[in-house]
Design an enzyme around this catalytic site. Structure first.
Site, PDB file in Angstrom:
ATOM      1  N   ARG A  23      38.570  35.071  44.388  1.00 49.39           N
ATOM      2  CA  ARG A  23      38.772  35.294  45.816  1.00 49.39           C
ATOM      3  C   ARG A  23      39.757  36.434  46.033  1.00 49.39           C
ATOM      4  NH1 ARG A  23      40.807  30.592  49.904  1.00 49.39           N
ATOM      5  NH2 ARG A  23      42.639  30.696  48.570  1.00 49.39           N
ATOM      6  N   ASP A  73      46.338  24.623  44.190  1.00 51.33           N
ATOM      7  CA  ASP A  73      45.317  25.399  43.498  1.00 51.33           C
ATOM      8  C   ASP A  73      44.828  24.600  42.290  1.00 51.33           C
ATOM      9  OD1 ASP A  73      44.360  27.321  41.314  1.00 51.33           O
ATOM     10  OD2 ASP A  73      44.476  28.651  43.041  1.00 51.33           O
ATOM     11  N   ASP A  80      45.161  26.326  38.803  1.00 52.59           N
ATOM     12  CA  ASP A  80      46.551  26.397  38.332  1.00 52.59           C
ATOM     13  C   ASP A  80      47.028  25.029  37.855  1.00 52.59           C
ATOM     14  OD1 ASP A  80      46.787  29.088  38.803  1.00 52.59           O
ATOM     15  OD2 ASP A  80      47.795  28.869  40.735  1.00 52.59           O
ATOM     16  N   THR A  99      41.079  39.547  51.801  1.00 56.89           N
ATOM     17  CA  THR A  99      39.898  39.333  52.648  1.00 56.89           C
ATOM     18  C   THR A  99      39.377  37.898  52.582  1.00 56.89           C
ATOM     19  OG1 THR A  99      38.323  39.913  50.900  1.00 56.89           O
ATOM     20  CG2 THR A  99      39.230  41.721  52.213  1.00 56.89           C
TER      21      THR A  99
END
Length: 213
Positions: free
Chosen positions: A108, A204, A207, A112
């Site tokens: 990602r 996340d 992570d 944006t």
């Protein structure tokens, strides 16, 4: 029991919800997070594989011959959206070890929030297989939509999507882009924050799985 919202199925089984709470807790260490992710993925796999085509074959039990139910058609294809999808993939693959496996590499763009493709390798004959796409988080939905776009171009036309958590925005995005793809998840969370993360969420997933920042 599973709660159905049109094309979205929320698996509210007590074990699923208990394990999800462990994963949400920021104090849960990496090793435990990975193990629980594997366990919850197997529980979710029961739901997403519901309704697989069946046939019958002749076998002999210790007591007698019988016509017994067995899976029909070509083997499933499990497609992981890298990298976090691999955590779900491991658990589902343990349950369905004969499945064929593919990978879609998307990251990602943090500015944006749009997906950028860097890898794509999938099994042959997708048009003849049920394809289960796995990714822990359905957040904006952009990566999931992009992955399914690629899979449809490769011939897949019977696709299901499996995730741990979904945001309302991602569910809407997926329904608009791919209304034929049912979604199975453990929870529909509140919303996305201003940087595109699910809240309350679990952070996340990649992570937390791999101990990275």
């Amino acid at each position: 029991m599973s709660l159905n919202h049109d094309h979205l199925t929320i698996v509210d089984h007590p074990l699923v919800q208990h394990k999800l709470t462990i994963m949400r807790d920021k104090q849960t260490p990496t090793a435990v997070f990975r193990q629980v992710l594997k366990e919850i993925s197997q529980l979710l796999a029961y739901e997403i594989t519901r309704g697989l085509p069946m046939t019958r074959k002749a076998i002999e039990t210790p007591m007698q011959e019988m016509e017994a139910p067995t899976l029909a058609g070509k083997k499933l294809a499990l497609i992981s959206i890298l990298r976090a999808g691999n955590g779900l993939l491991d658990g589902v693959l343990e349950l369905i070890p004969s499945a064929r496996v593919g990978f879609v590499g998307l990251y990602r763009d943090e500015k944006t929030l749009k997906p950028v493709q860097y890898y794509f390798k999938v099994p042959e004959g997708l048009e003849d297989r049920m394809v289960i796409v796995v990714d822990p988080m359905l957040a904006t939905g952009n990566s999931s939509v992009a992955a399914i776009d690629l899979l449809k171009k490769a011939g897949a036309d019977h696709i299901r999507f499996l995730c741990l958590l979904a945001a309302p925005e991602g569910v809407v995005r997926m329904k608009e882009a791919h209304p034929d793809v049912p979604i199975v998840t453990a929870a529909l969370d509140d919303a996305l924050n201003d940087v595109g993360y699910i809240t309350p969420g679990l952070g996340d997933a990649g992570d937390r799985m791999y101990g990275t920042k």
